[in-house]
Design a protein around this motif. Structure first.
Motif, PDB file in Angstrom:
ATOM      1  N   VAL A  95       0.963  -1.288  -0.077  1.00 15.20           N
ATOM      2  CA  VAL A  95       0.083   0.162   0.070  1.00 15.20           C
ATOM      3  C   VAL A  95       0.822   1.375  -0.041  1.00 15.20           C
ATOM      4  O   VAL A  95       0.607   2.214   0.695  1.00 15.20           O
ATOM      5  N   PRO A  98       0.923   6.194  -4.683  1.00 17.86           N
ATOM      6  CA  PRO A  98       1.069   6.250  -6.062  1.00 17.86           C
ATOM      7  C   PRO A  98       2.296   6.780  -6.620  1.00 17.86           C
ATOM      8  O   PRO A  98       2.869   6.048  -7.498  1.00 17.86           O
ATOM      9  N   ASP A 119       0.388   4.783   1.493  1.00 17.54           N
ATOM     10  CA  ASP A 119      -0.953   5.420   1.307  1.00 17.54           C
ATOM     11  C   ASP A 119      -2.021   5.192   2.394  1.00 17.54           C
ATOM     12  O   ASP A 119      -2.647   4.037   2.434  1.00 17.54           O
ATOM     13  N   ALA A 126      -5.669   4.011   1.404  1.00 25.12           N
ATOM     14  CA  ALA A 126      -5.510   2.718   0.889  1.00 25.12           C
ATOM     15  C   ALA A 126      -5.403   1.656   2.052  1.00 25.12           C
ATOM     16  O   ALA A 126      -6.034   0.610   2.035  1.00 25.12           O
ATOM     17  N   ALA A 146      -8.754   1.600   3.991  1.00 31.53           N
ATOM     18  CA  ALA A 146      -9.869   0.890   3.225  1.00 31.53           C
ATOM     19  C   ALA A 146      -9.292  -0.485   3.073  1.00 31.53           C
ATOM     20  O   ALA A 146     -10.398  -1.346   3.286  1.00 31.53           O
ATOM     21  N   LEU A 147      -8.282  -0.853   3.271  1.00 28.70           N
ATOM     22  CA  LEU A 147      -7.982  -2.463   3.168  1.00 28.70           C
ATOM     23  C   LEU A 147      -8.205  -3.068   4.549  1.00 28.70           C
ATOM     24  O   LEU A 147      -8.715  -4.125   4.661  1.00 28.70           O
TER      25      LEU A 147
END
Ligand SMILES: *Cc1c(COP(=O)(O)O)cnc(C)c1O
Length: 458
Positions: free
Chosen positions: A143, A146, A162, A165, A168-169
């Motif tokens: 993660v 970008p 991130d 991310a 969210a994971l």
């Protein structure tokens, strides 16, 4: 002094190791014997060896002296006491468990906290970390921000996690399935890019919201701390030691390879806060590595690491270390050689795909460039691309995300004139880049093919 800008190597040389000079004809013969695989070259046929920075550094006179002091008692060695104190000076975790390498620390930790259905996030998992996680049936997920995936993009902390991310994971997979969140400092597989202290605080906050422990893969903690000091304005006044301790304070544990910022040729450790976890890890340690006061190491190795940890946080050392890596990167950029920017801590990565666009991806531009650097001047780098990652478990072959050649700089080993020589070799190869051709694989093993595959020019 202030007007003198040359940064000298902050050491002088007490013991030397000869480099055997080779001719172009000798190198051609070596390449043929090795099946064009640089891992198969005898190291005496290499003039400048930039294959890895792992365990290849030079030890100091004080480290060699400490080796003499090594106490080889099976249990309760004073060398362990010194090792433990040196680790805890930087990383004040209650439990410090020595291991023979970083991967042994990983193997032990994931054997205890991994398993089928579990998920481990990390900015970018190093290959042994990923392999040890997957070996238990768990999943390793990257993660990184970008920006960390774009070689030509400038960003001071391309190793950062991130945070959105990650969050969210955790929500998607369920916090009960995530035994720990990892952060690798510096992010080796992502180009040796640093992680900011601010980002690590952000990761801690995400972990706290979900009640998850945070672990550091801290192999290059000192190089990371120096880059934090240089690039994170809020940390400019802090010492490297203070930055390291601030990062340790955010974590619940760490895995470490002392072959990197331990300034040693072998060794590692696992450190944790949790008493019950430490007890379970020590049980596995005794099965696979050894008694808890030596892990897989001799007492003398523990001494070398203890001394190395004092030397690695020295500002003069780190200024030279990071500057000398950037020196190589800057010179290559000036010569229009495409590299991953900004230069990371321990290596310069040449973008072989961008440099040799005429070579089809399945004719291995990274391998072709690595071979050419050896052919031109006996410089050994490492392909990190389709040869390394291209063969999938189902047997198909797919180009890797990037085709890079890593020139890793061993610590305190080569001088500026060695690096000037490397720059000249790369420039010569770049000047005849259009004539460089690709390779095909003539034999490969089922796994980890880059170590033993044989090649032929197409
Ligand atoms: C080298 C490395 C390891 C593994 O350490 P070894 O001592 O080679 O087993 C793990 N993580 C990272 C980031 C590394 O660079």
């Amino acid at each position: 002094m202030e007007h003198i800008r040359t940064i000298i190597e902050p050491f002088r040389i007490k013991s030397v190791e000869p480099i055997r000079m080779s001719t172009a004809a000798e190198r051609e013969a070596s390449l043929e014997r090795a099946g064009y695989n640089l891992f198969s070259l005898p190291s005496r046929d290499v003039m400048i060896d930039l294959l890895t920075d792992s365990g290849t550094g030079a030890m100091s006179a004080e480290q060699w002296a400490a080796i003499q002091r090594g106490d080889e008692s099976y249990a309760g060695s004073p060398s362990f006491v010194r090792f433990e104190a040196a680790v805890r000076e930087l990383f004040p975790f209650p439990h410090v468990i020595p291991t023979h390498q970083g991967r042994a620390a990983e193997k032990i930790l994931f054997a205890v906290i991994g398993g089928p259905g579990k998920v481990f996030p990390n900015n970018t998992h190093f290959d042994t970390t990923r392999a040890n996680i997957e070996f238990t049936g768990a999943e390793a997920i990257d993660v990184v921000i970008p920006e960390g995936r774009q070689p030509s993009l400038e960003h001071p902390f391309k190793g950062n996690v991130d945070l959105a991310a990650l969050e969210a994971l955790i929500v998607a997979r369920g916090k009960e399935n995530i035994p720990a969140v990892f952060v690798t400092i510096t992010n080796n597989s992502g180009g040796g890019q640093p992680v900011s202290l601010e980002n690590l605080r952000g990761v801690r906050a995400v972990c706290d919201r979900h009640g998850l422990p945070l672990y550091l893969d801290a192999c290059r903690f000192a190089e990371n701390a120096w880059l934090v000091r240089e690039r994170e304005p809020a940390c400019a006044h802090m010492t490297v030691k203070e930055i390291v301790r601030a990062m340790a304070a955010l974590a619940d544990g760490m895995t470490m390879s002392a072959k990197k910022d331990g300034l040693a040729n072998i060794g590692g450790w696992l450190a944790v806060r949790d008493d019950e976890l430490a007890r379970r890890c020590r049980n596995v340690l005794i099965l696979t590595e050894g008694f808890p006061t030596y892990g897989g190491l001799a007492g003398r190795d523990l001494e070398a690491i203890a001394q190395g940890l004092e030397e690695v946080v020295d500002h003069d050392y780190l200024r030279y270390r990071i500057r000398s890596t950037a020196y190589l990167g800057d010179a290559l950029r000036k010569a229009d050689v495409p590299i991953v920017v900004p230069t990371g801590g321990h290596a310069v990565y040449i973008d072989a795909r961008a440099m040799l666009p005429h070579i089809p991806l399945l004719e291995y531009p990274g391998q072709a460039l690595a071979i050419e650097l050896y052919r031109e001047g006996g410089v050994r780098g490492c392909e990190i691309g389709t040869v390394m990652f291209g063969r999938k478990p189902d047997g198909t072959e797919v180009p890797a995300a990037m085709d890079l050649v890593r020139l890793a700089i061993p610590r305190r080993t080569y001088t500026q004139s060695h690096i000037d020589y490397v720059i000249e070799v790369v420039r010569h190869v770049a000047s005849r880049r259009k004539d460089i051709r690709g390779y095909r694989i003539t034999a490969e093993p089922p796994q980890l093919r880059h170590f033993t595959a044989r090649f032929a020019p197409v």
